[in-house]
Design an enzyme around this catalytic site. Structure first.
Site, PDB file in Angstrom:
ATOM      1  N   GLU A  92      -8.149   2.166  -3.495  1.00 11.86           N
ATOM      2  CA  GLU A  92      -8.818   2.004  -2.205  1.00 11.86           C
ATOM      3  C   GLU A  92      -9.811   3.146  -2.001  1.00 11.86           C
ATOM      4  O   GLU A  92      -9.430   4.315  -1.996  1.00 11.86           O
ATOM      5  CB  GLU A  92      -7.809   2.004  -1.057  1.00 11.86           C
ATOM      6  CG  GLU A  92      -6.898   0.797  -1.038  1.00 11.86           C
ATOM      7  CD  GLU A  92      -6.093   0.710   0.250  1.00 11.86           C
ATOM      8  OE1 GLU A  92      -6.361   1.509   1.168  1.00 11.86           O
ATOM      9  OE2 GLU A  92      -5.196  -0.140   0.328  1.00 11.86           O
TER      10      GLU A  92
ATOM     11  N   ASP B 230     -12.024   0.079   1.305  1.00 11.78           N
ATOM     12  CA  ASP B 230     -11.147   0.274   2.448  1.00 11.78           C
ATOM     13  C   ASP B 230     -11.976   0.473   3.710  1.00 11.78           C
ATOM     14  O   ASP B 230     -13.119   0.952   3.669  1.00 11.78           O
ATOM     15  CB  ASP B 230     -10.256   1.498   2.203  1.00 11.78           C
ATOM     16  CG  ASP B 230      -9.091   1.565   3.169  1.00 11.78           C
ATOM     17  OD1 ASP B 230      -8.778   0.534   3.799  1.00 11.78           O
ATOM     18  OD2 ASP B 230      -8.488   2.637   3.292  1.00 11.78           O
TER      19      ASP B 230
ATOM     20  N   GLU C  81      -5.988  -5.297   7.496  1.00  9.50           N
ATOM     21  CA  GLU C  81      -4.929  -4.338   7.809  1.00  9.50           C
ATOM     22  C   GLU C  81      -4.827  -4.171   9.324  1.00  9.50           C
ATOM     23  O   GLU C  81      -5.724  -4.548  10.069  1.00  9.50           O
ATOM     24  CB  GLU C  81      -5.199  -2.985   7.158  1.00  9.50           C
ATOM     25  CG  GLU C  81      -6.430  -2.267   7.651  1.00  9.50           C
ATOM     26  CD  GLU C  81      -6.579  -0.883   7.046  1.00  9.50           C
ATOM     27  OE1 GLU C  81      -5.575  -0.356   6.524  1.00  9.50           O
ATOM     28  OE2 GLU C  81      -7.693  -0.334   7.107  1.00  9.50           O
TER      29      GLU C  81
ATOM     30  N   GLU D 116       0.854  -1.178   0.000  1.00 10.16           N
ATOM     31  CA  GLU D 116       0.000   0.000   0.000  1.00 10.16           C
ATOM     32  C   GLU D 116       0.893   1.231   0.000  1.00 10.16           C
ATOM     33  O   GLU D 116       1.854   1.315   0.773  1.00 10.16           O
ATOM     34  CB  GLU D 116      -0.917   0.029   1.227  1.00 10.16           C
ATOM     35  CG  GLU D 116      -1.809   1.275   1.254  1.00 10.16           C
ATOM     36  CD  GLU D 116      -2.723   1.334   2.465  1.00 10.16           C
ATOM     37  OE1 GLU D 116      -3.521   2.292   2.557  1.00 10.16           O
ATOM     38  OE2 GLU D 116      -2.636   0.441   3.326  1.00 10.16           O
TER      39      GLU D 116
ATOM     40  N   ASN E 119      -4.756   5.332  -2.325  1.00 15.93           N
ATOM     41  CA  ASN E 119      -6.017   5.836  -1.781  1.00 15.93           C
ATOM     42  C   ASN E 119      -6.710   6.757  -2.766  1.00 15.93           C
ATOM     43  O   ASN E 119      -6.067   7.590  -3.416  1.00 15.93           O
ATOM     44  CB  ASN E 119      -5.762   6.593  -0.475  1.00 15.93           C
ATOM     45  CG  ASN E 119      -5.445   5.646   0.664  1.00 15.93           C
ATOM     46  OD1 ASN E 119      -6.335   4.969   1.182  1.00 15.93           O
ATOM     47  ND2 ASN E 119      -4.185   5.574   1.046  1.00 15.93           N
TER      48      ASN E 119
END
Length: 862
Positions: free
Chosen positions: A425, A455, A512, A334, A393
């Site tokens: 995400e 997410d 996560e 990520e 993101n």
């Protein structure tokens, strides 16, 4: 005393009343009324004690429709469910009754099993709704909980733009001293008294809420000027409470002028005003004004610097590895942003991302990060590294840009990358704001080949229906959700359900925030696909991440990572119709087309085979009792014995026959549809059965949540009491610890409640890691925790365990940035001792620890 639930039968025919009484009396207390007028008198006397009403429509004096209208218009009785009973089997009458507010409809002559089944289901649904409602209120004080206060205050401010409001928050100075000297019960008594005074003072002019520990808030319609005399008078009322002679309360006021602020921000400003006069004698209240803006200067500096920082490449991409759990191979990363400021140093995202989102600058920063990430991916390809994907993101602000798809497409094409290398995400909460626009945008991105991740799944409030509509490839479970769920027994958590849901939707799952080996073990146990978190590695600069390519096995995903492609076009839920009549099966398929995928079975063996292969996809089963080969009764018996499918609702069909119907109810059928019946009736029965089943699942989750602290996942006071009651002699002697977080209030006051919450979660993680799964862990108050450790052999061992936990807190990464420590008291106790006495002993030891050696553990001496 009769503890049975009360059912009111409203029926003019005495024989019918007697029949209903005979059906219900074994399980319920049955009250009777011969018409609607008499029934209203019963309601006035008993009110909410009535669990359900069975109502005839055709009656003298006051008919059923008039009675329905009267009851549903009265807020005292409107929540009581009403089942309409009538001789007429016309569907129009059913629609009329339901439109008047009836909950359900049954026809005469009465079928005992149908009546009992419907009554039990509807009472259960009402109690579930009541349970949901109680989470809106703080259990200790009866005021609104913090989250619900924020919601209600926002609604009032938004709905009344012409009214002037103030937010008033209060803080009790040295509240912890009251708990330490007089004990927790005395502190709770004070808080309940303060809550009552708040409610009396505010009255109908606003709403009140109880926040953390000693913090209260109200939204008040502005009617007068605030004076010292007003707050002195209220302070005297508080001092009149038992053990509150020396209590000093400070109030802060924020005049609601900038309505673009969140209610939480308004409350923070009011609390900031209250803290500004802390320790100042003679100052009782303060209003937020320009003198208090010092706390906000940092934010202004950040927003003033952001454009130049972007131009000077001060923002740096860090990478956090993502691993495949089945073999711990490196499966991706990520991309996260850090701000390397020339004066401030490296800044974490929590310092600037919220401000960038508020200002809209986040869209520029996101595009910069997308570009830098793709540049790195291209460099890796040129160096011959494995082609792993990287997640980036996509903020809410990006979604509303009409050219989002074009921007992303241009970036990947410029670096000659397939779109599937870039995972996008999008937070769960973003999906709920403008679903139609987000669905349209995300569908376009998926069509271009980008992989879509939801997410923070588990942190928001999106419904399963919303999840069903979203174009997704991957669910990414929220960090706090993982931490709270993995401490529960596997049979009680809902992670396994989420995995089944993901498999059914053909989605991959990434967890996560994995921090412990126990969390990793649980995730593997339920079949989670991927994970990332501090247990594996922190986010790291590019050079450090590239070293992993030579150190770890890499899982080759490439372009084949989109798991849902071969499911394109398949409906996400299904029902099974098992019936020997081919024409009937065809009619059912047509009835549910567009709502469910329909599987068909012509005999019992085919039905059982379909259930075995497709159990996770089935929302309901329509089962004929007259199937050939394995008959319907045998098939139903087998289904209800299998744990994997016993919660799937089953609607049994057969020619109307009392014996078959009773047999179906006895074996656990959820409904019985006598043949012949209309497809419209069957459609409603299936939807009702699915809805009831969904609410049952929700009730099960809520019952578990009622015993747990929502932030940490540990037990709350109610859960602690229940757990201690279950202890037996074999658990003695027990070490009962009371931990106090020494600097939490300081952190809340100086760094904000977000950091305070991080400290609470940090301590709960330490507590879990240094105790056994069989030990009892609870959050007892705002900054107090209780641990009950079974079979503690000696006093020395008990003391050593407490010292090790206190030491571990001082050594956490959290303490590198903020002061964090805890003090503990411990008492050895036998089972059978009341919980209050156990806590009292540990509390005395804690008091001694604070006097003699704060930051360590002290043992209670008799």
């Amino acid at each position: 005393m009769n503890t049975q639930k009360k059912i009111l039968v409203v029926e003019d025919n005495g024989i019918n009343r007697a029949m209903l009484r005979e059906i219900l009396c074994s399980q319920y207390q049955v009250l009777e009324a011969e018409n609607g007028l008499v029934a209203l008198e019963v309601l006035r006397e008993l009110g909410e004690q009535i669990s359900l009403i069975l109502l005839d429509i055709i009656m003298p004096v006051m008919d059923g429709y008039t009675f329905l209208a009267r009851v549903k218009s009265d807020p005292r009785y409107s929540s009581i469910p009403i089942i309409v009973t009538t001789q007429n089997d016309d569907e129009s009458d059913e629609v009329t009754a339901l439109s008047h507010g009836a909950t359900d409809f049954v026809a005469k002559p009465y079928k005992p099993q149908v009546i009992l089944h419907r009554v039990a289901s509807i009472i259960n649904l009402r109690e579930t709704a009541a349970m949901i409602n109680q989470f809106q209120y703080d259990r200790l004080t009866g005021l609104y909980s913090k989250e619900f206060f924020y919601q209600r205050a926002k609604e009032l401010i938004t709905q009344n733009p012409d009214r002037e409001y103030d937010i008033i928050c209060s803080d009790i100075e040295n509240f912890k001293l009251i708990n330490d000297i007089f004990g927790v019960p005395a502190g709770d008594h004070l808080l309940r008294g303060v809550a009552k005074i708040y409610a009396e003072q505010v009255g109908d002019l606003g709403i009140c809420g109880h926040f953390n520990a000693d913090q209260f808030a109200c939204l008040l319609e502005r009617r007068w000027k605030y004076t010292d005399e007003l707050f002195v008078r209220v302070g005297e009322q508080i001092k009149a409470l038992s053990n509150a002679k020396n209590v000093v309360m400070k109030w802060g006021i924020y005049a609601v002028e900038d309505r673009s602020l969140t209610v939480e921000q308004m409350c923070d400003r009011a609390l900031l005003a209250a803290r500004s006069i802390k320790g100042l004698y003679g100052r009782h209240f303060a209003a937020y004004d320009d003198k208090l803006r010092g706390k906000l200067l940092r934010e202004r500096d950040i927003t003033d610097s952001m454009e130049s920082a972007l131009a000077q490449n001060q923002f740096v991409v860090y990478f956090q590895p993502k691993y495949r759990l089945c073999d711990c191979s490196l499966a991706g990363a990520e991309a996260l942003v850090r701000w390397n400021h020339p004066q401030w140093g490296v800044q974490p995202p929590s310092e600037f991302i919220p401000l960038f989102e508020k200002s809209g600058f986040i869209a520029k920063l996101d595009q910069y990060i997308w570009d830098r990430t793709c540049a790195v991916l291209r460099e890796w390809d040129q160096k011959g590294y494995p082609p792993i994907p990287v997640s980036v993101n996509v903020s809410r602000a990006d979604i509303y840009h009409a050219d989002l798809a074009d921007v992303l497409k241009e970036i990947v094409e410029r670096y000659e990358l397939p779109p599937s290398r870039l995972h996008l995400e999008i937070t769960e909460s973003a999906y709920t704001e403008n679903p139609s626009q987000i669905i349209e945008t995300v569908e376009e991105l998926r069509r271009l080949g980008f992989v879509i991740e939801m997410d923070d799944f588990g942190s928001g409030y999106s419904s399963l229906n919303m999840l069903n509509r979203m174009p997704l490839d991957i669910l990414k479970l929220d960090m706090k959700f993982i931490q709270s769920e993995t401490v529960k027994p596997i049979s009680q958590g809902i992670l396994r359900f989420i995995m089944s849901l993901a498999r059914w939707m053909n989605l991959s799952v990434v967890a996560e925030g994995v921090e412990t080996g126990e969390q990793l073990r649980r995730l593997r146990e339920i079949g989670c696909d991927y994970a990332q978190g501090y247990y594996f590695a922190k986010p790291m600069p590019l050079a450090e991440f590239e070293e992993l390519f030579s150190q770890r096995k890499v899982h080759m995903q490439g372009d084949a990572h989109r798991p849902g492609d071969h499911w394109a076009g398949q409906l996400p839920q299904a029902i099974l119709v098992a019936d020997e009549d081919a024409e009937y099966r065809k009619q059912v398929s047509a009835t549910f087309a567009g709502k469910y995928q329909v599987f068909q079975a012509a005999n019992g063996d085919e039905a059982l085979a379909c259930i075995a292969n497709c159990a996770t996809q089935l929302a309901a089963i329509i089962l004929s009792m007259t199937l050939p080969q394995t008959d319907g009764e045998s098939a139903l018996t087998m289904m209800k014995r299998e744990k994997a499918v016993w919660n799937i609702p089953v609607i049994v069909t057969a020619p109307s026959d009392m014996r078959r119907e009773c047999s179906a109810w006895e074996q656990g059928a959820d409904d019985f549809a006598g043949k012949p019946h209309s497809q419209a009736s069957l459609y409603q029965r299936v939807l009702r059965a699915v809805e009831i089943n969904t609410l049952r699942e929700r009730e099960h989750v809520l019952k578990d949540e009622a015993y747990r602290d929502s932030m940490t996942g540990l037990l709350n006071r109610r859960g602690l009491a229940a757990a201690v009651e279950s202890l037996g002699r074999e658990d003695a002697p027990m070490a009962v610890y009371l931990f106090d977080l020494d600097d939490l209030k300081h952190i809340n006051d100086n760094y904000g409640h977000v950091k305070g919450d991080e400290m609470i979660e940090c301590f709960s993680s330490v507590l879990r890691s240094l105790t056994r799964e069989t030990d009892i862990l609870a959050r007892y108050g705002g900054d107090e925790f209780v641990a009950v450790i079974r079979q503690m052999s000696t006093r020395e061992t008990a003391l050593k365990k407490g010292e090790s936990i206190c030491q571990a807190v001082r050594n956490t990464p959290f303490t590198e940035e903020f002061p964090a420590a805890c003090t503990a008291g411990v008492a050895l106790c036998d089972t059978g001792l009341p919980l209050s006495e156990m806590i009292e002993r540990a509390d005395r030891a804690l008091y001694e620890a604070k006097k003699k050696r704060k930051g360590g553990c002290w043992l209670w001496e008799d």
